[in-house]
Design a protein around this motif. Structure first.
Motif, PDB file in Angstrom:
ATOM      1  N   HIS A  51      24.331  11.168  43.658  1.00 35.52           N
ATOM      2  CA  HIS A  51      24.255  11.142  42.193  1.00 35.52           C
ATOM      3  C   HIS A  51      25.484  10.494  41.553  1.00 35.52           C
ATOM      4  N   THR A  52      26.641  10.739  42.114  1.00 35.62           N
ATOM      5  CA  THR A  52      27.867  10.166  41.541  1.00 35.62           C
ATOM      6  C   THR A  52      27.860   8.655  41.688  1.00 35.62           C
ATOM      7  N   ARG A  53      27.480   8.160  42.862  1.00 36.45           N
ATOM      8  CA  ARG A  53      27.400   6.704  43.060  1.00 36.45           C
ATOM      9  C   ARG A  53      26.328   6.101  42.156  1.00 36.45           C
ATOM     10  N   ALA A  54      25.190   6.789  42.027  1.00 42.86           N
ATOM     11  CA  ALA A  54      24.133   6.293  41.127  1.00 42.86           C
ATOM     12  C   ALA A  54      24.662   6.201  39.702  1.00 42.86           C
ATOM     13  N   PHE A  55      25.433   7.202  39.295  1.00 39.90           N
ATOM     14  CA  PHE A  55      26.015   7.207  37.955  1.00 39.90           C
ATOM     15  C   PHE A  55      26.985   6.029  37.785  1.00 39.90           C
ATOM     16  N   LEU A  56      27.787   5.758  38.800  1.00 40.76           N
ATOM     17  CA  LEU A  56      28.728   4.635  38.716  1.00 40.76           C
ATOM     18  C   LEU A  56      27.987   3.293  38.668  1.00 40.76           C
ATOM     19  N   TYR A  57      26.878   3.184  39.382  1.00 42.31           N
ATOM     20  CA  TYR A  57      26.043   1.976  39.240  1.00 42.31           C
ATOM     21  C   TYR A  57      25.588   1.831  37.794  1.00 42.31           C
ATOM     22  N   SER A  58      25.092   2.917  37.244  1.00 42.24           N
ATOM     23  CA  SER A  58      24.596   2.881  35.869  1.00 42.24           C
ATOM     24  C   SER A  58      25.702   2.498  34.890  1.00 42.24           C
ATOM     25  N   GLU A  59      26.863   3.081  35.071  1.00 39.41           N
ATOM     26  CA  GLU A  59      28.000   2.761  34.200  1.00 39.41           C
ATOM     27  C   GLU A  59      28.383   1.287  34.293  1.00 39.41           C
TER      28      GLU A  59
END
Length: 123
Positions: A51-59
């Protein structure tokens, strides 16, 4: 896969983990990043981790991300509960976690303990 076709299965992110990953993870280097694990529940794909990596992709405004089908034998009842919690609290996309980033101690209390309690309840 398009990040916005993958549901999150957690309600919060850990600020400490975000800070640590920002130093190590380059979302712009998509081709060389490890894929994120997903499973399907009915017709919906969801993250089992990352989830954290997915969030960083989104950011970083990256929507097509590397994924793989998680073949681990996971407690699908627990994941169904987690997906229901997300639905109830309107966490449907990874961007919905933007306002749900907690300091580490609070993340432990709010998320980890909630999951542990759900596991104990099932047994």
């Amino acid at each position: 896969m398009d990040l916005y076709q993958i549901r999150p299965s957690q309600l919060y992110l850990d600020q400490d983990k975000i800070d640590r990953l920002k130093e190590l993870f380059d979302p712009l280097n998509v081709r060389f990043n490890a894929p994120l694990p997903i499973k399907k529940n009915g017709g919906e794909a969801f993250l089992t981790d990352g989830h954290t990596r997915a969030f960083l992709y989104s950011e970083a405004k990256i929507s097509v991300i590397p994924v793989y089908w998680d073949e681990d034998d996971l407690d699908m009842n627990l994941y169904q509960s987690r997906l229901n919690w997300c639905r109830e609290e309107r966490v449907m996309f990874i961007d919905d976690l933007k306002e749900r980033i907690l300091p580490h101690d609070q993340f432990e209390n709010e998320w980890i303990k909630r999951c542990e309690k759900a596991v104990r309840k099932e047994k």
